[in-house]
Design a protein around this motif. Sequence first.
Motif, PDB file in Angstrom:
ATOM      1  N   CYS A 315       0.759  -1.202  -0.174  1.00 23.45           N
ATOM      2  CA  CYS A 315      -0.073   0.197   0.067  1.00 23.45           C
ATOM      3  C   CYS A 315       0.850   1.351  -0.266  1.00 23.45           C
ATOM      4  CB  CYS A 315      -1.108   0.312   1.148  1.00 23.45           C
ATOM      5  SG  CYS A 315      -2.328  -1.543   1.596  1.00 23.45           S
ATOM      6  N   ASN A 316       0.921   2.328  -0.738  1.00 21.82           N
ATOM      7  CA  ASN A 316       1.216   3.626  -1.035  1.00 21.82           C
ATOM      8  C   ASN A 316       0.705   4.584  -0.270  1.00 21.82           C
ATOM      9  OD1 ASN A 316       4.068   2.970  -1.851  1.00 21.82           O
ATOM     10  ND2 ASN A 316       2.944   1.757  -3.396  1.00 21.82           N
ATOM     11  N   PRO A 317       0.777   5.788  -0.034  1.00 23.51           N
ATOM     12  CA  PRO A 317       0.339   7.039   0.140  1.00 23.51           C
ATOM     13  C   PRO A 317      -0.774   7.208  -0.395  1.00 23.51           C
ATOM     14  CG  PRO A 317       2.731   7.106   0.791  1.00 23.51           C
ATOM     15  CD  PRO A 317       2.224   5.902  -0.551  1.00 23.51           C
ATOM     16  N   LYS A 318      -0.606   7.397  -1.767  1.00 25.11           N
ATOM     17  CA  LYS A 318      -1.534   6.988  -2.650  1.00 25.11           C
ATOM     18  C   LYS A 318      -3.419   6.543  -1.972  1.00 25.11           C
ATOM     19  CE  LYS A 318      -2.859   9.500  -6.594  1.00 25.11           C
ATOM     20  NZ  LYS A 318      -3.078  10.969  -6.792  1.00 25.11           N
ATOM     21  N   GLN A 319      -2.833   5.674  -1.922  1.00 25.83           N
ATOM     22  CA  GLN A 319      -4.193   5.352  -1.211  1.00 25.83           C
ATOM     23  C   GLN A 319      -4.882   5.013   0.643  1.00 25.83           C
ATOM     24  OE1 GLN A 319      -1.603   1.328  -2.927  1.00 25.83           O
ATOM     25  NE2 GLN A 319      -3.514   0.772  -2.680  1.00 25.83           N
ATOM     26  N   LEU A 320      -4.715   6.103   1.095  1.00 22.06           N
ATOM     27  CA  LEU A 320      -4.205   6.212   2.520  1.00 22.06           C
ATOM     28  C   LEU A 320      -6.049   6.800   2.264  1.00 22.06           C
ATOM     29  CD1 LEU A 320      -1.302   8.128   3.504  1.00 22.06           C
ATOM     30  CD2 LEU A 320      -2.330   6.191   4.049  1.00 22.06           C
ATOM     31  N   ILE A 321      -6.311   6.805   3.637  1.00 32.63           N
ATOM     32  CA  ILE A 321      -8.277   6.984   3.711  1.00 32.63           C
ATOM     33  C   ILE A 321      -8.608   7.898   4.775  1.00 32.63           C
ATOM     34  CG2 ILE A 321     -10.693   6.188   3.930  1.00 32.63           C
ATOM     35  CD1 ILE A 321      -9.964   4.052   2.509  1.00 32.63           C
ATOM     36  N   GLU A 322      -9.029   9.072   4.820  1.00 31.00           N
ATOM     37  CA  GLU A 322      -9.082   9.748   6.034  1.00 31.00           C
ATOM     38  C   GLU A 322     -10.357   8.934   6.816  1.00 31.00           C
ATOM     39  OE1 GLU A 322     -10.454  14.121   7.683  1.00 31.00           O
ATOM     40  OE2 GLU A 322     -10.116  13.328   5.545  1.00 31.00           O
ATOM     41  N   GLU A 361     -18.449   8.163   5.856  1.00 21.70           N
ATOM     42  CA  GLU A 361     -19.444   7.724   6.365  1.00 21.70           C
ATOM     43  C   GLU A 361     -19.772   8.649   7.835  1.00 21.70           C
ATOM     44  OE1 GLU A 361     -18.534   3.691   6.855  1.00 21.70           O
ATOM     45  OE2 GLU A 361     -18.296   3.536   4.541  1.00 21.70           O
ATOM     46  N   LEU A 362     -19.224   9.260   8.258  1.00 18.33           N
ATOM     47  CA  LEU A 362     -19.155  10.108  10.194  1.00 18.33           C
ATOM     48  C   LEU A 362     -20.792  10.310  10.139  1.00 18.33           C
ATOM     49  CD1 LEU A 362     -18.016  10.611  12.542  1.00 18.33           C
ATOM     50  CD2 LEU A 362     -17.457  13.320  11.952  1.00 18.33           C
ATOM     51  N   GLY A 363     -21.888   9.961  10.756  1.00 17.30           N
ATOM     52  CA  GLY A 363     -22.958   9.915  11.413  1.00 17.30           C
ATOM     53  C   GLY A 363     -23.712   8.462  10.394  1.00 17.30           C
ATOM     54  N   VAL A 364     -23.640   8.638   9.361  1.00 19.87           N
ATOM     55  CA  VAL A 364     -24.348   7.041   8.935  1.00 19.87           C
ATOM     56  C   VAL A 364     -24.013   6.331   9.540  1.00 19.87           C
ATOM     57  CG1 VAL A 364     -23.989   5.923   6.705  1.00 19.87           C
ATOM     58  CG2 VAL A 364     -23.423   8.769   6.912  1.00 19.87           C
ATOM     59  N   SER A 384      -8.292  14.163  12.878  1.00 20.63           N
ATOM     60  CA  SER A 384      -8.521  13.324  11.693  1.00 20.63           C
ATOM     61  C   SER A 384      -7.416  12.282  11.749  1.00 20.63           C
ATOM     62  CB  SER A 384      -8.738  13.758  10.798  1.00 20.63           C
ATOM     63  OG  SER A 384     -10.093  14.404  10.762  1.00 20.63           O
ATOM     64  N   VAL A 385      -7.538  11.157  10.884  1.00 21.27           N
ATOM     65  CA  VAL A 385      -6.111  10.139  10.972  1.00 21.27           C
ATOM     66  C   VAL A 385      -6.240   9.661   9.817  1.00 21.27           C
ATOM     67  CG1 VAL A 385      -7.226   8.276  12.205  1.00 21.27           C
ATOM     68  CG2 VAL A 385      -4.367   8.409  12.029  1.00 21.27           C
ATOM     69  N   MET A 386      -5.504   9.036   8.576  1.00 17.74           N
ATOM     70  CA  MET A 386      -5.255   8.530   7.883  1.00 17.74           C
ATOM     71  C   MET A 386      -4.674   7.420   7.887  1.00 17.74           C
ATOM     72  SD  MET A 386      -5.764  10.942   5.774  1.00 17.74           S
ATOM     73  CE  MET A 386      -5.559  10.559   4.021  1.00 17.74           C
ATOM     74  N   GLY A 387      -4.581   6.537   6.965  1.00 17.22           N
ATOM     75  CA  GLY A 387      -4.782   4.951   7.334  1.00 17.22           C
ATOM     76  C   GLY A 387      -4.920   4.181   5.672  1.00 17.22           C
ATOM     77  N   TYR A 388      -4.579   3.132   6.430  1.00 12.84           N
ATOM     78  CA  TYR A 388      -5.347   2.027   4.675  1.00 12.84           C
ATOM     79  C   TYR A 388      -6.120   0.309   4.990  1.00 12.84           C
ATOM     80  CZ  TYR A 388      -0.199   3.431   3.076  1.00 12.84           C
ATOM     81  OH  TYR A 388       0.847   4.313   2.683  1.00 12.84           O
ATOM     82  N   ASN A 389      -7.095   0.332   4.285  1.00 12.54           N
ATOM     83  CA  ASN A 389      -8.307  -0.394   4.692  1.00 12.54           C
ATOM     84  C   ASN A 389      -7.072  -1.702   3.988  1.00 12.54           C
ATOM     85  OD1 ASN A 389     -10.107  -1.487   5.026  1.00 12.54           O
ATOM     86  ND2 ASN A 389     -12.378  -0.025   3.141  1.00 12.54           N
ATOM     87  N   THR A 390      -6.796  -2.197   4.414  1.00 18.23           N
ATOM     88  CA  THR A 390      -6.553  -3.850   4.137  1.00 18.23           C
ATOM     89  C   THR A 390      -6.645  -4.685   4.962  1.00 18.23           C
ATOM     90  OG1 THR A 390      -4.790  -4.036   6.732  1.00 18.23           O
ATOM     91  CG2 THR A 390      -4.212  -2.940   5.125  1.00 18.23           C
ATOM     92  N   VAL A 412      -4.684   0.140   8.860  1.00 18.57           N
ATOM     93  CA  VAL A 412      -3.907   0.568   9.503  1.00 18.57           C
ATOM     94  C   VAL A 412      -3.104   2.119   9.473  1.00 18.57           C
ATOM     95  CG1 VAL A 412      -1.190   0.261   8.763  1.00 18.57           C
ATOM     96  CG2 VAL A 412      -2.447  -1.895   8.903  1.00 18.57           C
ATOM     97  N   LEU A 413      -3.125   2.553  10.524  1.00 20.67           N
ATOM     98  CA  LEU A 413      -3.387   3.994  10.466  1.00 20.67           C
ATOM     99  C   LEU A 413      -1.326   4.738  10.074  1.00 20.67           C
ATOM    100  CD1 LEU A 413      -5.509   4.949  14.366  1.00 20.67           C
ATOM    101  CD2 LEU A 413      -6.032   4.245  11.554  1.00 20.67           C
ATOM    102  N   VAL A 414      -1.853   5.292   9.984  1.00 21.83           N
ATOM    103  CA  VAL A 414      -0.205   5.694   9.099  1.00 21.83           C
ATOM    104  C   VAL A 414       0.266   7.303   9.710  1.00 21.83           C
ATOM    105  CG1 VAL A 414       1.327   6.512   7.605  1.00 21.83           C
ATOM    106  CG2 VAL A 414      -0.856   4.576   7.581  1.00 21.83           C
ATOM    107  N   ARG A 415      -0.536   8.392   9.414  1.00 20.80           N
ATOM    108  CA  ARG A 415      -0.565   9.832  10.095  1.00 20.80           C
ATOM    109  C   ARG A 415      -1.007  10.533  10.497  1.00 20.80           C
ATOM    110  NH1 ARG A 415       2.992  11.345   5.278  1.00 20.80           N
ATOM    111  NH2 ARG A 415       2.991  13.490   6.418  1.00 20.80           N
ATOM    112  N   LYS A 416      -1.207  11.268  11.239  1.00 20.14           N
ATOM    113  CA  LYS A 416      -2.307  12.211  12.083  1.00 20.14           C
ATOM    114  C   LYS A 416      -2.374  13.381  10.930  1.00 20.14           C
ATOM    115  CE  LYS A 416      -3.220  15.375  15.230  1.00 20.14           C
ATOM    116  NZ  LYS A 416      -3.432  16.412  17.024  1.00 20.14           N
TER     117      LYS A 416
END
Length: 524
Positions: A315-322, A361-364, A384-390, A412-416
Amino acid sequence: MEHDNYTGVSTLGIDNSSSNAMILCCECGVAIQPNPANMCVTCLRNHVDITENIPKQAVLHFCRNCERYLQPPNEWVQASLESRELLAVCLKKLKGLKEVKLVDAGFIWTEQHSKRIKVKLTVHGEISGGTVLQQVFIVEFTVQNQMCTDCHRTEAKDFWRCLVQVRQRAENKKTFYYLEQLILKYKAHENTLGIKPEHGGLDFYYVSENHARRMVDFLQTMIPVKVTTSKRLISHDIHSNNYNYKYNWSVEIAPISKDSAVCLSKKLRQQLGNISPVCLVNRVSSSIHLIDPRTAQIAEVNTQVYFRAPFEAICNPKQLIEYIVMDIDIIHEKDRKTYPGQGMVSFKHALCDIWVVRASELGVNDNPIHTRSHLGHLLKVGDSVMGYNTGEANINDPEFDKLSPELIPDVVLVRKHYDRQMRLSQRLWKIKHLADEATDERSKYDYHEFLDDIEENPDMRGQINVYRDSKKTLPIEVQQNVGDVPQITLAEMLEDMTLECADDEMGEEQEEDAAATERQEPQL
């Protein structure tokens, strides 16, 4: 001793034991003290010139491209005007100096663009009878332009003999950006003839094989690389048995960068202290530094180990999810579980149990995802934190396919995460580049991620020259809402002394002067 200030000539070695006895000069009849030549100082000056074998005019060859002077026989040296180096070059051009004793030498001021350099010399010379004369004279050098060998090869378009090709074939190219800054900081590119950007990296051209090898050694010291060498025969002289080769070094950077997720083989995990299979790249320097986000265990993979059993990013930073932090529970050091054979654990990070929800999906979605992370020292509820949805990602990796489901974390949480617009508005600094930046969208994303790493990591800033951007100022509303966004202080920034920056500052000063003049002019 007698001195003649007007002529710059004096006699030395005269016997003063018989100071009362006087003789007449054999030429003009003036009463003088006895000396081996039986002449007065004026007659000696008229009959003897100890500088007759020293040329009073000479030529200096100067290369306008590299601003170097030719030092006989074939060496080009860097020398500024009226420097010791330039004086040494001038003296070596005078052949007759070996016949006299040089006492003093110095420059006489000339206009910089006159192409003339004047040197004032003071010499001692011995004539027949043991009489020693001192004479002061001036030598004028004419500066002529001549292209040096290196610049001539450059203009001939067939100038380079050695080529160092640096490439990183990966989606995440932050290691390449970091290497570029290391080259700039340590000035490893000083001896290059040219630097050409290519797809995936840079090409460095050299005339000397030693300079190219020095560059390759520098790259091997700084980051994990794999070097392949080749050479091509250009010409061959069968009479002198001389061969002319062009050398090529292919330097392949490990396709691993900071914040990428990797999957380790079972054998490598055992060598690294039974670390978890899914790890994050915490840092890339001379080795690859890994961290286990579930246990905060750290490991180091050196260049030899990596290229013996290479692994790529899953996984690379391009795939990070908030994600949004809903709850967090810090695990203290005394509550951490240890097991035999476990490797070192990072105490810079705080292990925590954390519950997160996707920002979209916050609130949903009312069912937060539980995971364990090493970012407990940075996160709090609502961040808020960026992570990979492995758990749901489509990952094509043979080692990852062998893992059992319990070894694969859902997230997998990567960075704030900080607001990007806020960071850009308060970024009052810049960095330099060896060549033009890549213009494709993916490289732009990686580049901004690299700038964020510089702001967040003080240790990384110690290896990079950060310059103050005089074109940017911090708005007042941003100063009031900075919060906990990482910043680089002015004390850590360097002043950019490039010509472009100086021209901008000069233009600003001229505009201020013009405005002040307008204010002083009377209104009609």
